[in-house]
Write a protein that holds these residues in place. Structure first.
Motif, mmCIF file in Angstrom:
data_model
loop_
_atom_site.group_PDB
_atom_site.id
_atom_site.type_symbol
_atom_site.label_atom_id
_atom_site.label_comp_id
_atom_site.label_asym_id
_atom_site.label_seq_id
_atom_site.Cartn_x
_atom_site.Cartn_y
_atom_site.Cartn_z
ATOM 1 N N ASP A 125 62.814 41.674 16.764
ATOM 2 C CA ASP A 125 64.226 41.678 17.156
ATOM 3 C C ASP A 125 64.835 40.290 17.007
ATOM 4 O O ASP A 125 66.003 40.153 16.604
ATOM 5 C CB ASP A 125 64.377 42.151 18.599
ATOM 6 C CG ASP A 125 63.996 43.616 18.792
ATOM 7 O OD1 ASP A 125 63.953 44.364 17.791
ATOM 8 O OD2 ASP A 125 63.737 44.001 19.950
ATOM 9 N N ALA A 126 64.059 39.270 17.323
ATOM 10 C CA ALA A 126 64.568 37.907 17.211
ATOM 11 C C ALA A 126 64.875 37.537 15.766
ATOM 12 O O ALA A 126 65.842 36.805 15.494
ATOM 13 C CB ALA A 126 63.561 36.921 17.805
ATOM 14 N N TRP A 128 65.870 39.649 13.428
ATOM 15 C CA TRP A 128 67.114 40.316 13.047
ATOM 16 C C TRP A 128 68.307 39.659 13.730
ATOM 17 O O TRP A 128 69.408 39.614 13.159
ATOM 18 C CB TRP A 128 67.055 41.808 13.351
ATOM 19 C CG TRP A 128 68.246 42.505 12.761
ATOM 20 C CD1 TRP A 128 69.310 43.048 13.421
ATOM 21 C CD2 TRP A 128 68.515 42.693 11.368
ATOM 22 N NE1 TRP A 128 70.223 43.564 12.530
ATOM 23 C CE2 TRP A 128 69.752 43.347 11.256
ATOM 24 C CE3 TRP A 128 67.827 42.362 10.195
ATOM 25 C CZ2 TRP A 128 70.327 43.689 10.025
ATOM 26 C CZ3 TRP A 128 68.398 42.692 8.962
ATOM 27 C CH2 TRP A 128 69.617 43.342 8.890
ATOM 28 N N THR A 129 68.107 39.116 14.925
ATOM 29 C CA THR A 129 69.193 38.389 15.590
ATOM 30 C C THR A 129 69.612 37.176 14.768
ATOM 31 O O THR A 129 70.809 36.853 14.688
ATOM 32 C CB THR A 129 68.758 37.956 17.000
ATOM 33 O OG1 THR A 129 68.518 39.125 17.784
ATOM 34 C CG2 THR A 129 69.836 37.128 17.681
ATOM 35 N N LYS A 130 68.664 36.498 14.156
ATOM 36 C CA LYS A 130 69.007 35.385 13.262
ATOM 37 C C LYS A 130 69.911 35.874 12.137
ATOM 38 O O LYS A 130 70.902 35.215 11.778
ATOM 39 C CB LYS A 130 67.742 34.760 12.669
ATOM 40 C CG LYS A 130 66.832 34.067 13.652
ATOM 41 C CD LYS A 130 65.606 33.544 12.929
ATOM 42 C CE LYS A 130 64.587 32.952 13.888
ATOM 43 N NZ LYS A 130 63.392 32.469 13.174
ATOM 44 N N THR A 132 71.887 38.562 12.088
ATOM 45 C CA THR A 132 73.220 38.976 12.546
ATOM 46 C C THR A 132 74.078 37.772 12.937
ATOM 47 O O THR A 132 75.296 37.768 12.679
ATOM 48 C CB THR A 132 73.123 39.967 13.713
ATOM 49 O OG1 THR A 132 72.408 39.364 14.808
ATOM 50 C CG2 THR A 132 72.404 41.233 13.286
ATOM 51 N N ARG A 133 73.474 36.764 13.530
ATOM 52 C CA ARG A 133 74.246 35.555 13.851
ATOM 53 C C ARG A 133 74.776 34.897 12.580
ATOM 54 O O ARG A 133 75.922 34.433 12.531
ATOM 55 C CB ARG A 133 73.400 34.556 14.634
ATOM 56 C CG ARG A 133 73.227 34.875 16.099
ATOM 57 C CD ARG A 133 72.815 33.627 16.897
ATOM 58 N NE ARG A 133 71.651 32.967 16.330
ATOM 59 C CZ ARG A 133 70.419 33.075 16.821
ATOM 60 N NH1 ARG A 133 70.173 33.832 17.873
ATOM 61 N NH2 ARG A 133 69.414 32.422 16.262
ATOM 62 N N ASP A 136 77.611 36.971 11.138
ATOM 63 C CA ASP A 136 78.834 36.768 11.922
ATOM 64 C C ASP A 136 79.480 35.430 11.575
ATOM 65 O O ASP A 136 80.715 35.321 11.517
ATOM 66 C CB ASP A 136 78.530 36.841 13.415
ATOM 67 C CG ASP A 136 78.196 38.250 13.883
ATOM 68 O OD1 ASP A 136 78.535 39.216 13.159
ATOM 69 O OD2 ASP A 136 77.596 38.384 14.973
ATOM 70 N N ASN A 171 70.043 49.142 8.696
ATOM 71 C CA ASN A 171 70.633 48.311 9.746
ATOM 72 C C ASN A 171 72.140 48.101 9.594
ATOM 73 O O ASN A 171 72.774 47.552 10.483
ATOM 74 C CB ASN A 171 69.935 46.956 9.793
ATOM 75 C CG ASN A 171 68.526 47.050 10.343
ATOM 76 O OD1 ASN A 171 68.101 48.084 10.824
ATOM 77 N ND2 ASN A 171 67.780 45.965 10.256
#
Length: 201
Positions: A125-126, A128-130, A132-133, A136, A171
Motif C-alpha cells: 500500500d505504501a 501505491w501511495t507514492k 498516487t502522491r 496528484d 487501479n
C-alpha cells in the motif's frame, strides 16, 4: 551502438522513445529477458548491477541507468530534450516519473518473485501511495510544463503513465485527474509512443 533491454520495462521505453523522437535509427535494440532473481548474462556483462537498460557504445564504456542514457542520447542528437532554460524543472519532472516507475515496478516484482505468504500489504500500500502522491502532484503542479515544448520530463511522465496502464490498470490512475488523463491521451498518440507500446502482459 546497442541498447539492451526489455520492451516491457518503462525505463527501457524511455530510451526507445528518445531514439524515435530524435531519429537515431543507427542504435540497435537487443531484447534481453532478465529479472532480479535470474540475471541474464548479457545484462550482467553490460552492467554490474544486472539492470536494464544498458547502452553499449563503440567508442566508450557502456552506459546504464535510463537517465544517463537518455541524457547521452539527447546530447548526441543535440535534440534539446534537457533545455537549459528549464533544466531543473525538467530534471525534477523526470525524477518524479522515475519514482512512479520505481514504485510500480516494485509492486510487480513483489508479487511475481515472493511467495504470497510473504507479501506485506502495508508495504504494498505504501508503494501505491507514492504513486498516487506523485500523480496528484503532476495534476496540481505540472500541467503547464507538460503542455509546453517537448522535453525529457514529458517523455518520462508518459512512459510512467503507460506502465501504470500496462501493469496496474485496475487501479484507475485517471480517476480525479482529468487534466493529466487528457494530456496523456494526446501524448500517447505520438508515433514514438505508438511504436513502443508494451507487449500484451
Amino acid at each position: 551502438m546497442e541498447l539492451l533491454g526489455s520492451p516491457a520495462s518503462p525505463f527501457v521505453r524511455k530510451c526507445l522513445v528518445v531514439l524515435a523522437e530524435t531519429g537515431q535509427d543507427d542504435v540497435i535494440f537487443t531484447e534481453v529477458a532478465t529479472t532480479p532473481m535470474d540475471t541474464a548474462a548479457a545484462a550482467a556483462a553490460a552492467n554490474p548491477l544486472g539492470k536494464i537498460p544498458s547502452l553499449i557504445r563503440d567508442g566508450g564504456p557502456t552506459l546504464y541507468d535510463s537517465r544517463v542514457i537518455t541524457r547521452f542520447l539527447d546530447h548526441r542528437a543535440q535534440a534539446g530534450l534537457y533545455p537549459e532554460t528549464r533544466l531543473w524543472e525538467t530534471l525534477t519532472l523526470e525524477a518524479t516519473a522515475e519514482g512512479i516507475m520505481d514504485a510500480a515496478v516494485t509492486l510487480v516484482y513483489e508479487k511475481r518473485f515472493r511467495p504470497e505468504e510473504f507479501w506485506y500489504q502495508p508495504w504494498l500500500d505504501a508503494q501505491w501511495t507514492k504513486v498516487t502522491r506523485a500523480l496528484d502532484a503532476l495534476e496540481s503542479r505540472w500541467m503547464s510544463h507538460l503542455h509546453g515544448p517537448l522535453d525529457m520530463g514529458q517523455i518520462a511522465v508518459a512512459c510512467a503513465l503507460g506502465y501504470l496502464d500496462f501493469r496496474h490498470g485496475a487501479n484507475d490512475w485517471r480517476k480525479g485527474r482529468d487534466g493529466l488523463a487528457a494530456w496523456y491521451e494526446a501524448f500517447a498518440a505520438r508515433p514514438s509512443m505508438q511504436g513502443t507500446v508494451q507487449p500484451a502482459a
